[in-house]
Design a protein around this motif. Structure first.
Motif, PDB file in Angstrom:
ATOM      1  N   GLY B  23     -28.170 -14.480  66.281  1.00 13.78           N
ATOM      2  CA  GLY B  23     -27.890 -14.876  67.347  1.00 13.78           C
ATOM      3  C   GLY B  23     -26.470 -16.107  67.999  1.00 13.78           C
ATOM      4  O   GLY B  23     -26.361 -16.275  68.700  1.00 13.78           O
ATOM      5  N   ASP B  24     -26.261 -16.307  67.360  1.00  7.31           N
ATOM      6  CA  ASP B  24     -24.788 -17.186  67.186  1.00  7.31           C
ATOM      7  C   ASP B  24     -24.020 -16.064  68.105  1.00  7.31           C
ATOM      8  O   ASP B  24     -22.689 -16.441  68.637  1.00  7.31           O
ATOM      9  CB  ASP B  24     -24.638 -18.094  65.759  1.00  7.31           C
ATOM     10  CG  ASP B  24     -25.094 -18.733  65.868  1.00  7.31           C
ATOM     11  OD1 ASP B  24     -25.532 -19.641  66.904  1.00  7.31           O
ATOM     12  OD2 ASP B  24     -24.663 -19.814  64.872  1.00  7.31           O
ATOM     13  N   LEU B  25     -23.418 -14.627  66.685  1.00  7.63           N
ATOM     14  CA  LEU B  25     -22.991 -14.487  67.288  1.00  7.63           C
ATOM     15  C   LEU B  25     -23.418 -13.671  69.117  1.00  7.63           C
ATOM     16  O   LEU B  25     -21.979 -13.946  70.168  1.00  7.63           O
ATOM     17  CB  LEU B  25     -23.125 -12.680  66.613  1.00  7.63           C
ATOM     18  CG  LEU B  25     -22.084 -12.970  65.245  1.00  7.63           C
ATOM     19  CD1 LEU B  25     -22.258 -11.838  64.689  1.00  7.63           C
ATOM     20  CD2 LEU B  25     -20.614 -13.181  64.804  1.00  7.63           C
ATOM     21  N   LEU B  26     -23.868 -13.364  69.139  1.00  9.82           N
ATOM     22  CA  LEU B  26     -24.149 -13.261  70.959  1.00  9.82           C
ATOM     23  C   LEU B  26     -23.849 -14.029  71.875  1.00  9.82           C
ATOM     24  O   LEU B  26     -23.207 -14.010  73.047  1.00  9.82           O
ATOM     25  CB  LEU B  26     -25.695 -13.037  70.838  1.00  9.82           C
ATOM     26  CG  LEU B  26     -26.774 -11.416  70.589  1.00  9.82           C
ATOM     27  CD1 LEU B  26     -28.280 -11.361  70.736  1.00  9.82           C
ATOM     28  CD2 LEU B  26     -25.222 -10.771  71.784  1.00  9.82           C
ATOM     29  N   GLN B  27     -24.160 -15.376  71.334  1.00 12.78           N
ATOM     30  CA  GLN B  27     -24.144 -16.191  72.461  1.00 12.78           C
ATOM     31  C   GLN B  27     -22.285 -16.798  72.206  1.00 12.78           C
ATOM     32  O   GLN B  27     -21.771 -16.713  73.144  1.00 12.78           O
ATOM     33  CB  GLN B  27     -24.531 -17.625  71.503  1.00 12.78           C
ATOM     34  CG  GLN B  27     -24.809 -18.597  73.174  1.00 12.78           C
ATOM     35  CD  GLN B  27     -25.141 -20.162  72.054  1.00 12.78           C
ATOM     36  OE1 GLN B  27     -26.001 -20.082  71.387  1.00 12.78           O
ATOM     37  NE2 GLN B  27     -24.302 -21.535  72.384  1.00 12.78           N
ATOM     38  N   ARG B  28     -21.547 -15.864  70.885  1.00  8.94           N
ATOM     39  CA  ARG B  28     -20.509 -16.391  71.095  1.00  8.94           C
ATOM     40  C   ARG B  28     -19.496 -15.449  72.056  1.00  8.94           C
ATOM     41  O   ARG B  28     -18.644 -15.615  72.953  1.00  8.94           O
ATOM     42  CB  ARG B  28     -19.715 -16.848  70.122  1.00  8.94           C
ATOM     43  CG  ARG B  28     -18.532 -16.021  69.423  1.00  8.94           C
ATOM     44  CD  ARG B  28     -16.761 -17.054  69.665  1.00  8.94           C
ATOM     45  NE  ARG B  28     -17.217 -18.283  69.986  1.00  8.94           N
ATOM     46  CZ  ARG B  28     -16.865 -19.414  69.050  1.00  8.94           C
ATOM     47  NH1 ARG B  28     -15.285 -18.832  69.323  1.00  8.94           N
ATOM     48  NH2 ARG B  28     -17.318 -20.619  69.531  1.00  8.94           N
ATOM     49  N   LYS B  30     -21.078 -13.859  74.970  1.00  8.99           N
ATOM     50  CA  LYS B  30     -21.434 -14.008  76.298  1.00  8.99           C
ATOM     51  C   LYS B  30     -20.087 -14.443  76.495  1.00  8.99           C
ATOM     52  O   LYS B  30     -19.956 -14.589  77.642  1.00  8.99           O
ATOM     53  CB  LYS B  30     -22.968 -14.896  76.345  1.00  8.99           C
ATOM     54  CG  LYS B  30     -24.171 -13.550  75.646  1.00  8.99           C
ATOM     55  CD  LYS B  30     -24.321 -13.192  77.107  1.00  8.99           C
ATOM     56  CE  LYS B  30     -25.375 -11.447  77.027  1.00  8.99           C
ATOM     57  NZ  LYS B  30     -26.560 -12.016  76.352  1.00  8.99           N
ATOM     58  N   LYS B  31     -19.634 -15.759  75.418  1.00 10.93           N
ATOM     59  CA  LYS B  31     -18.757 -16.924  75.994  1.00 10.93           C
ATOM     60  C   LYS B  31     -17.525 -15.924  76.568  1.00 10.93           C
ATOM     61  O   LYS B  31     -16.769 -16.265  77.063  1.00 10.93           O
ATOM     62  CB  LYS B  31     -18.293 -17.521  75.417  1.00 10.93           C
ATOM     63  CG  LYS B  31     -18.152 -18.958  75.647  1.00 10.93           C
ATOM     64  CD  LYS B  31     -17.606 -19.986  74.371  1.00 10.93           C
ATOM     65  CE  LYS B  31     -16.189 -20.672  74.462  1.00 10.93           C
ATOM     66  NZ  LYS B  31     -16.480 -21.465  72.945  1.00 10.93           N
TER      67      LYS B  31
END
Lengths: 111, 873
Positions: B23-28, B30-31
């Protein structure tokens, strides 16, 4: 006064967990460090430090909700424990005590 | 990409952490997409994922993670096992460390060669303009220098061009009072040069130092050469006795990994003063190295087609009239060192052939593979000895994972020791190696983080690749079978071992054939008849300061004087000498042909003595004689055969007396010469046109003495008398010519060295394997001997098992080597053909080496008295 030491990065993360409250999870903390401190940070380093702090008992965690940008994956939200808070406070006090020892004259009249 | 990255993550990450990390990787991600665009973000996602491969993640909450006490136990057992079989361990460690050292050296070298020009700002956005000329649709010239007009054309028409600069190379005598040197790293450059390239100014002002006329920026080493400890700024330098310059800046010498190293930068405005249109707007003469820096993120292909279209729009009409076409191609700065082979490169002697560099990388891989295979082979071959241990451990409750850990620990220790040894070898051999290979890579290269990453990578890869298979095999023994003594060598293991030996020796055979072909090709090129003689020739660099109306008579006088010196057969003045790239080129055609049928030709000015002194054969016509003057109204020229054929003459004698047009002059063909090799045999013979002229470039002296010292002394006096103010500089032509092969020689040497290493490591492995097999079959040999077998029979029996894989290896390597080397040879216009003898030679050599490494062990086994081996039964 706790016996255990905190590294600079650990302290930073711990403070951010306290500051971000309900929004303290890996990616958010990493973002915060990058925007506020202008410091490149490794996502994995943040995670490892969070786990370590949890092992030491300064923070505790629970799984929160997932969002769309995370592909539905849940976050692990961290909250600071009272031990963590005590640690932060004592760190701050020690700093302050040391800071007071710096001669003020030198600061202002240095030039 | 995303899926792939996550699959990797799932391989090592504890399952209960995966969700939050992904999840964190995905969020990063996207950014990152919004920040850097999706390509870079994908790359970042991949690396961010990899960074989770760390102990804090991998071993978190894993029940199976080994406890410290177990690790201690693994280490202890591993050390004991290594010490128990010292010779076996030593073989392994030496093999592994040699392999690692060799590949470390090579990989560092490859890295160094790839680092060229990367020190500039945004090097990936900098391009050099390649200039192509087509005549009648045929590509005639591919050059590193372009016409002066293209720079302004690029700068004013395209907003993508952030910065553009052009430089003009010069050579001549630089003088400060009595300090004079012949210099050839001299350039005219404008202030934009310093804006585009990272030249560090030590003194002087970056914006102003090249702005205006008669200013010069000099390198630190040039400053030391001319001014010593004195302050350089404000001093004056005179170039070729005519223009005087004020030193306005001193810059740090460009690093070794730059594709060019200017010593003097003269302000471009000085040059412009002579003829502004010629140096700014001309579309004809091409002598300018032109560089541009594009805005970051510009699509080069798109830019190129925009440029082509714009050129077509403005120049198309002119091109069609001349039935010619000009092309300007953006070539990445970073590609120049390894992948550019144009006419008039700045420092061709320092450039490398990219494919040669990468082929060394392949050699490194071969050697490493050979070393790792050694480990695998020896470890699995010894499996019988360890079978009982495994059985007992399993009975006592050891899990398969624990056994795998145990064997991986052994491989880890072996690799760690080998790694350590490899670093020591690399350190100790670095300067020696740098010397013989001519790489000259500074030792400090070994302190860079890149080197240690590489060491770490090799160590990890080695541990896993060489340790994993043996660990699996050994840990999967069935305890019941093993302890009953039923475990016989498995056929599968045997076959695998043999196939690995086959791979090792295929690689060795391949390397040997490669080095044989390389060596013979180099030898062939050097021993070919050049069509002119370069032996016993001393060349004086012509005087730079002179060129007045009296030069012709001066030269005649000088030549007469020199000819009188004992030991000198002849002297000739020419604009070029063999091994010297001709910079003077133009178009030539028959007077009677269509003006558009131009042929690109190199021009040379020679005097009456050149043809005889160099022994160039004339196929038809006659040489220049002394009744002819270089400024005759009716100019006459000599063509080489290549040009004669290009002009369409069947026979050389048909060309004699015909008129040709060369650079707007009408000339009569006086003679046709045999083709000769102006450049090394790496280049095809090109058309050359020789005219009579009083050149001041080179004086070639054919000498008959070996006492060069006194010869040179006797030259000094007349030289100073005729050409005062010029430093005398001389060299031997054969050395000068052979310098073209320098990097090939070095390459050959390095290739041989690593071939040798590869074979050495492979035979070490074979030796170990043979000794082990012989040991295992001692009882069998004893019984055979008791039953009447003789020594030679047993040797054949034992050796037989090893010779077969070696023979098969030959059969595999031959076609591969044939294909590769044939393709390599095709790059040379003059080359040997792949000779079957090389294959036989390599085959025999490998068989002999294999036999020697096997036979010493088998002989020992065969000679053992049966009583010794059987008495324990």
């Amino acid at each position: 006064m706790p016996k255990e030491y905190l590294g600079e990065f650990e302290e930073l993360i711990l403070t951010l967990v306290a500051a971000l409250q309900d929004d303290a999870y890996g990616a958010a903390i990493a973002d915060e460090i990058e925007t506020r401190l202008k410091r490149e940070v490794n996502l994995s380093a943040v995670h490892v430090t969070l786990y370590r702090l949890e092992d030491k008992g300064y923070i505790k965690s629970s799984l929160g909700g997932g969002t769309n940008e995370r592909g539905g994956r849940r976050k692990r939200i961290y909250t600071i424990t009272s031990a963590g808070m005590a640690m932060l406070k004592s760190l701050k006090e020690v700093r302050l005590d040391l800071w007071k020892m710096v001669p003020q004259l030198k600061l202002s009249g240095g030039k | 990409m995303k899926k792939f990255a996550f699959r990797i993550l799932q391989m090592f990450c504890p399952p209960d952490l995966i969700e939050e990390i992904e999840g964190d990787l995905l969020q990063r991600f996207k950014k990152d997409v919004s920040l850097y665009g999706s390509r870079k973000a994908k790359r970042k996602l991949f690396f961010n994922t990899l960074k989770f491969f760390r102990p804090g993640i991998i071993s978190r909450n894993r029940k199976s993670s080994p406890r410290p006490s177990m690790i201690r136990n693994y280490l202890k057992i591993a050390t004991r096992n290594i010490l128990k079989q010292k010779s076996y361990s030593l073989l392994n460690i030496i093999g592994l460390s040699l392999g690692m050292a060799a590949s470390l050296l090579i990989l560092q070298y490859v890295k160094y060669e790839k680092s060229f020009d990367a020190f500039h700002d945004k090097p990936e956005d900098i391009y050099r303009i390649q200039y192509n000329i087509y005549h009648n649709g045929e590509l005639n010239v591919e050059s590193a220098v372009a016409v002066p007009a293209i720079k302004n054309f690029l700068k004013s028409n395209f907003p993508e061009v952030e910065e553009a600069t052009r430089i003009l190379a010069q050579a001549g005598v630089m003088a400060h009072d009595e300090v004079r040197f012949q210099e050839n790293k001299v350039f005219y450059a404008a202030p934009d040069f310093l804006r585009l390239f990272n030249v560090n100014l030590l003194e002087g002002d970056r914006a102003a130092c090249l702005d205006g006329t008669n200013k010069i920026a000099i390198s630190q080493s040039a400053a030391k050469k001319y001014f010593g400890e004195k302050q350089s700024l404000g001093q004056r330098l005179t170039f070729n006795g005519e223009s005087s310059f004020e030193v306005t800046a001193v810059f740090e010498d460009l690093p070794q990994n730059s594709h060019f190293h200017p010593d003097f930068l003269m302000s471009y405005a000085t040059l412009k003063g002579n003829d502004p249109t010629a140096t700014e707007e001309a579309w004809g003469w091409y002598d300018f190295y032109t560089f541009v820096r594009l805005q970051p993120g510009t699509d080069v292909a798109e830019f190129q087609s925009k440029l082509n279209a714009q050129l077509e729009k403005e120049r198309g009409e002119i091109w069609r009239q001349a039935s010619a076409r000009q092309e300007f191609i953006l070539r990445p700065l970073l590609d120049i060192h390894l992948n550019s082979k144009l006419l008039y490169e700045l420092e061709p002697q320092n450039q490398r052939d990219g494919s040669a560099v990468y082929s060394l990388g392949i050699v490194a891989f071969f050697i490493l593979a050979i070393a790792w295979i050694n480990y695998i082979n020896l470890a699995t071959a010894r499996s019988l000895n360890r079978a009982n241990e495994v059985g007992v451990r399993k009975v006592m409750g050891a899990l398969k994972n624990q056994l795998i850990n145990q064997f991986l620990t052994e491989s880890l220790i072996m690799n760690a020791l080998a790694c350590l040894l490899a670093i020591i070898i690399v350190r100790l051999s670095w300067s020696w190696f740098s010397d013989i290979s001519g790489w000259n890579i500074p030792l400090s290269y070994l302190n860079e983080p890149g080197f240690w990453t590489l060491v770490g990578g090799l160590f990890l890869a080695g541990t896993i690749l060489s340790g994993f298979y043996p660990a699996i095999v050994l840990s999967s023994f069935k305890p019941v079978a093993v302890l009953k003594g039923k475990l016989v060598r498995s056929a599968g293991g045997e076959i695998l071992r043999k196939s690995l030996v086959v791979i090792q020796f295929s690689a060795s055979v391949f390397l040997i054939i490669g080095s044989l072909v390389v060596y013979n090709q180099l030898h062939f090129m050097k021993s070919q008849d050049l069509g002119l003689s370069i032996d016993d020739t001393l060349v004086l660099r012509g005087p730079g300061i002179l060129q007045d109306s009296t030069y012709a008579s001066k030269l005649d006088g000088f030549k007469k004087e020199i000819q009188r010196i004992a030991g000198i057969k002849s002297i000739t003045a020419s604009s070029t000498i063999p091994g010297h790239e001709i910079f003077w080129s133009s178009n030539v055609r028959l007077l009677t042909s269509d003006p558009r049928d131009n042929i690109n030709v190199a021009g040379a000015a020679i005097d009456q003595d050149f043809i005889n002194a160099y022994g160039v054969k004339l196929l038809a016509g006659r040489n220049f004689d002394h009744t002819m003057k270089h400024d005759d109204r009716n100019k006459r020229v000599i063509l080489n055969l290549a040009l004669c054929e290009k002009l369409g003459f069947r026979q050389p004698k048909d060309a004699v007396g015909k008129l040709v047009v060369f650079a707007d002059d009408t000339l009569e063909v006086l003679a046709v010469s045999e083709n000769f090799h102006q450049m090394s045999l790496k280049n095809a013979v090109t058309p050359i046109l020789m005219g009579l002229g009083y050149s001041s470039n080179f004086f070639s002296l054919k000498v008959e003495t070996t006492d060069y010292q006194s010869l040179v002394t006797s030259l000094q006096e007349p030289w100073d008398r005729f050409f005062p103010g010029n430093p005398i500089e001389y060299f031997f032509l054969d050395e000068f010519f052979d310098r073209q092969y320098d990097k090939d020689d070095r390459f050959g040497l390095v290739f041989n060295l690593f071939t040798f290493l590869g074979i050495l490591i492979a035979s070490l492995g074979l030796f170990g394997l043979a000794s082990f097999m012989a040991l295992q079959r001692t009882k069998e040999i004893g019984i055979r001997k008791v039953l009447g077998a003789n020594v030679s029979g047993i040797m054949v029996l034992l050796a037989h098992g090893f010779m077969k894989p070696v023979l098969i290896a030959n059969l595999i390597a031959w076609p591969l080597a044939w294909l590769t080397m044939d393709r390599w040879l095709q790059k040379f216009p003059y080359h040997i053909s792949v000779n079957p003898l090389y294959f036989m030679g390599a085959g025999v050599l490998v068989i002999v080496i294999a036999f020697i490494s096997v036979s010493s062990q088998t002989l020992k086994a065969a000679l053992t008295k049966p009583a010794d081996t059987l008495k324990y039964e």
